[in-house]
Design an enzyme around this catalytic site. Structure first.
Site, mmCIF file in Angstrom:
data_model
loop_
_atom_site.group_PDB
_atom_site.id
_atom_site.type_symbol
_atom_site.label_atom_id
_atom_site.label_comp_id
_atom_site.label_asym_id
_atom_site.label_seq_id
_atom_site.Cartn_x
_atom_site.Cartn_y
_atom_site.Cartn_z
ATOM 1 C CG ASN A 9 50.605 -36.437 -7.667
ATOM 2 O OD1 ASN A 9 51.666 -35.925 -7.450
ATOM 3 N ND2 ASN A 9 49.620 -36.339 -6.881
ATOM 4 C CE LYS A 12 49.321 -40.529 -6.540
ATOM 5 N NZ LYS A 12 48.371 -41.093 -7.092
ATOM 6 C CG ASP A 68 43.280 -44.229 -6.718
ATOM 7 O OD1 ASP A 68 43.440 -43.224 -6.834
ATOM 8 O OD2 ASP A 68 42.172 -44.484 -5.751
ATOM 9 C CE1 TYR A 150 42.829 -33.710 2.713
ATOM 10 C CE2 TYR A 150 43.861 -35.128 0.898
ATOM 11 C CZ TYR A 150 42.568 -34.439 1.491
ATOM 12 O OH TYR A 150 41.338 -34.486 0.722
ATOM 13 C CE LYS A 171 54.425 -38.924 1.947
ATOM 14 N NZ LYS A 171 54.172 -38.201 0.837
ATOM 15 C CG HIS A 176 50.346 -43.683 1.909
ATOM 16 N ND1 HIS A 176 50.944 -42.912 2.831
ATOM 17 C CD2 HIS A 176 50.235 -42.988 1.124
ATOM 18 C CE1 HIS A 176 51.083 -41.820 2.115
ATOM 19 N NE2 HIS A 176 50.621 -41.830 1.150
#
Ligand code: ITT
Length: 195
Positions: A9, A12, A68, A150, A171, A176
């Site tokens: 990704n 990421k 993940d 999302y 962000k 997370h």
């Protein structure tokens, strides 16, 4: 030190490049010449993160980490969770996944949700696990165009903006993944000979 970030990704990779200090040389899967798909066969993000990291470690014997992430929505009994990337089916777009969530939540008043990230780090053959989470709400429509996944429908608690409306630095500070990476970075700093 050199660390491989086990991800396909690119979003990421871009986020984590901003978070990892200069002392770590971050390599992508492309950098080490890996172009395949890595299996994610488990029911938890922790096990999937571990599976991805071990898969690459066993082939390349290079220190590495994998992340993940899942979006867990209360009124959907924790879905899409570990199925976040394929919630609307195989080979779908971020839009398709968001549309499915918005459709399913059309009549729901409880919009509580959280992103959870598990990071599996393998150094010298030993595995370490780090976690991070952020709570917030799923909006009724998409807002903003930065970020990925999302982000346009997720509004973190304490903010009036979605992740897709916040600058990446902001962000990263609260997300997370940002929180899990901060723990990983602390761990590396405290390792003898680490940084
Ligand atoms: P790798 O396994 O190659 O790292 P992936 O896209 O499959 O990439 P995950 O399984 O960890 O990544 O994430 C599942 C999905 O969760 C991902 O496809 C996005 O839709 C969503 N997601 C992950 N991190 C996100 C973030 O920071 N913001 C919004 N959505 C995110």
């Amino acid at each position: 030190m050199k660390l491989v970030f086990v991800t396909n990704n690119q979003h990421k990779l871009h986020e984590i490049r901003q978070l990892i200090g200069e002392q770590i040389e971050l390599c992508s899967l492309t950098d080490i010449g890996f172009t395949g798909e890595i299996p994610e066969t488990h029911e938890t993000i922790e096990e999937n993160a571990r599976e991805k990291a071990i898969y690459i470690y066993n082939r390349y014997h290079m220190d590495c980490f994998a992340d993940d992430t899942g979006l867990e929505i209360e009124s959907l009994d924790g879905r899409p969770g570990v199925y976040s990337s394929r919630y609307a089916g195989e080979n779908v777009s971020y839009e398709d996944n968001m549309n499915r969530v918005l459709e399913e939540m059309k009549t729901m008043t409880n919009r509580r949700s959280r992103f959870r990230t598990a990071i599996s780090l393998i150094i010298g053959g030993k595995e370490y696990l780090f976690q991070g989470e952020i709570k917030g709400e799923i909006l009724t429509e998409k807002r903003g165009s930065s970020g990925f996944g999302y982000d346009p429908v997720f509004k973190p608690d304490g903010y009036n903006k979605t992740f897709a409306e916040l600058p990446l630095e902001e962000k990263n500070r609260i997300s997370h993944r940002g929180r899990a990476i901060a723990k990983l970075a602390d761990f590396l700093k405290n390792q003898a000979g680490g940084f």
